[in-house]
Design an enzyme around this catalytic site. Structure first.
Site, PDB file in Angstrom:
ATOM      1  N   ASP A  73     -36.736 -12.960  46.461  1.00 18.26           N
ATOM      2  CA  ASP A  73     -36.193 -12.358  47.668  1.00 18.26           C
ATOM      3  C   ASP A  73     -35.558 -13.534  48.394  1.00 18.26           C
ATOM      4  OD1 ASP A  73     -35.797 -11.591  50.346  1.00 18.26           O
ATOM      5  OD2 ASP A  73     -37.246  -9.985  50.123  1.00 18.26           O
ATOM      6  N   HIS A  74     -34.237 -13.647  48.304  1.00 11.44           N
ATOM      7  CA  HIS A  74     -33.643 -14.929  48.720  1.00 11.44           C
ATOM      8  C   HIS A  74     -33.850 -15.224  50.205  1.00 11.44           C
ATOM      9  CE1 HIS A  74     -30.035 -12.616  49.939  1.00 11.44           C
ATOM     10  NE2 HIS A  74     -29.720 -13.662  50.674  1.00 11.44           N
ATOM     11  N   HIS A  93     -35.803  -7.853  52.260  1.00  8.85           N
ATOM     12  CA  HIS A  93     -35.588  -8.961  53.189  1.00  8.85           C
ATOM     13  C   HIS A  93     -36.231  -8.713  54.566  1.00  8.85           C
ATOM     14  CE1 HIS A  93     -32.881 -10.074  50.094  1.00  8.85           C
ATOM     15  NE2 HIS A  93     -31.791  -9.485  50.540  1.00  8.85           N
TER      16      HIS A  93
END
Ligand code: BG6
Length: 506
Positions: free
Chosen positions: A181-182, A244
């Site tokens: 999950d950047h 996010h």
């Protein structure tokens, strides 16, 4: 920071956008900082045919395009570590070719078993590739470790995520799977932890006794760009909120972890996600808003509406804007509303968390019935990364007129050259085997479980409107009605941390 063990890094989906935009630039940055092992090779894999040289050229232009080049000699040295193999990931027999290529690279670069496989492919391949790797014995290595990095979205809903997980664990042990999950790789997202737990002044106030409500915004000025096919099967809730934004809520709301051990932090985030109060079917219409952008003009330029975008159904009901109000049922947060929203084609691109503190119990300085506005702490994730505290001050002169003023800190004031990209941090961590900033399956499932009533109602209950909003505006006007309370509304952030308001400069 020390170097990871020697390894091969394999990217599936190497001809795609993410590889050139984020992955290869991030790996190159690690190389420039001397954070790659001496024995290292990167193998790009996808269906398209490229020679090693053609693929290197493509990556070189990407490094130029995304402005990560600072030393031409270094780039040339780095490119010599990059290779390419055309493989049809849906065909198990093609993985024999891959296996041979990996063997040759291991010999050439003196790399024993260690391998990372990064899946940057359409989600329908997330179970196929790991299975085909396992058929050829590439899921385990005699002389080292193997890791599998999976991009989001992990599943399309609760059931498909569960199915994907059960298919994966048939041949991959959980500790080998890194669900990326950047957002968790963003410096400013990690700083949420540091802000909360390295300062004595915030924690005593960080609860239902002092906080009125919490707002999390992720606004993007871009539309869906070339991602019509992907977006038609996701929408804002699945694309941004399921992962996010709920991870950010986890960091904002979690209890202090007992240590910095991966499991200690991830356990606390998980507890938050498991404490999200489930939304009743009949309440979905009251606590959620969805919208879709309509054609409009932005700064004089015409922009398409969502339904006119490439590869989008002209009658699509996919939302490009989603807002939710919800509660976390635990002792710290009981009764405090959280509001989150995410949208495309909004006036500006901003990510931030706003903590709205309670008003003073008795306001001495009201004028003509005006009430005091509450203190706000803005934790800005991007852009103009920083922190802003808003509070009342006396306007110099006679009487006691009060004005809201800002106290702000900007990351740009720190004497660091640059903020590392999220992918840089996460790829380095995966190379080191550190899973702290990766999502655990239980977190993914808890997030899906929480959102399922909303997804189901949006799909099946025709009474819940899909509002249109003009591209370049702040989404459906009705979203303001979600936020209850006297003089309460969303903050309308600007590019600059310290500015806000519907008409501020964007
Ligand atoms: C991705 C979403 O995960 O995040 C995109 O799929 C979105 O739709 C992107 O644009 C936003 O990331 P960032 O880092 O630019 O905020």
């Amino acid at each position: 920071m020390n170097k990871p063990d020697s390894h091969l890094f394999v990217i599936f989906g190497a001809s795609g956008d993410l590889t050139k935009r984020k992955l290869v630039p991030a790996i190159y940055s690690l190389y420039v900082q001397n954070l790659l092992p001496d024995n290292f090779a990167l193998l790009g894999v996808s269906r398209s045919i490229f020679s090693d040289t053609a693929f290197r050229e493509k990556m070189k232009s990407a490094l130029h395009e995304f402005k990560v080049i600072n030393d031409l000699t270094k780039v040339e040295q780095f490119l010599q570590k990059i290779f390419y193999e055309a493989v049809d990931s849906t065909k198990a027999e093609d993985f024999g070719i891959l296996k041979n290529k990996l063997k040759k690279l291991r010999e050439k670069f003196k790399i024993e078993g260690n391998t990372i496989f990064y899946l940057s492919t359409p989600p329908n391949l997330y179970s196929v590739i790991p299975k085909n790797l396992a058929i050829h014995g590439l899921n385990t290595q005699k002389d080292g470790w193997t890791r599998l990095i999976i991009e989001k979205p992990f599943g399309y809903d609760y059931n498909s995520a569960q199915k994907l997980e059960s298919e994966l664990i048939e041949s991959w042990e959980d500790e080998k799977i890194f669900r990326i999950d950047h957002y968790l790789g963003k410096e400013t997202v990690q700083n949420l932890l540091v802000t909360r737990f390295s300062n004595g002044i915030f924690e005593p106030l960080w609860n239902r006794n002092y906080i009125h409500h919490v707002e999390v915004t992720s606004a993007e000025s871009i539309g869906i760009e070339e991602r019509g096919v992907y977006y038609e099967s996701t929408g804002a809730l699945r694309d941004m909120i399921q992962n996010h934004l709920l991870q950010i809520v986890g960091l904002i709301a979690m209890e202090p972890p007992s240590s910095l051990e991966p499991s200690a932090i991830r356990n606390e985030i998980l507890k938050v996600l498991q404490s999200l109060r489930s939304i009743k079917k009949e309440d979905v219409g009251k606590v959620s808003i969805r919208g879709q952008y309509l054609a409009s003009k932005i700064k004089g330029e015409p922009v398409l509406g969502y339904r006119d975008e490439k590869e989008v159904d002209p009658n699509s009901t996919v939302e490009t804007y989603a807002a939710l109000k919800f509660y976390i049922d635990n002792w710290r947060w009981g009764g405090i509303p959280f509001y989150i929203r995410s949208g495309k084609r909004l006036p500006t691109s901003v990510n931030e968390v706003v903590i709205h503190f309670n008003k003073t119990p008795h306001f001495l300085f009201s004028k003509d019935g005006e009430v005091n506005s509450c203190n706000q702490l803005v934790l800005r994730i991007q852009p103009d990364e920083g922190i802003l505290l808003k509070f009342g001050m006396k306007i110099p002169g006679t009487g006691f007129e009060v004005q809201n003023v800002n106290m702000d800190f900007h990351y740009s004031d720190l004497s660091v050259d640059r903020i590392p990209s999220a992918y840089e941090r996460l790829l380095y961590d995966s190379m080191k085997g550190d899973s702290t900033l990766f999502a655990r399956i239980e977190e993914v499932m808890a997030a899906w479980k929480f959102l399922m009533p909303v997804l189901n109602a949006w799909e099946n209950d025709k009474k819940i409107p899909l509002f249109g909003y003009s591209a370049g505006t702040w989404g459906p006007e009705h979203a303001d009605e979600l936020i209850e309370g006297e003089n309460m509304s969303w903050r309308y952030p600007c590019k600059n941390l310290a500015d806000d308001g519907v008409y501020c400069e964007l």
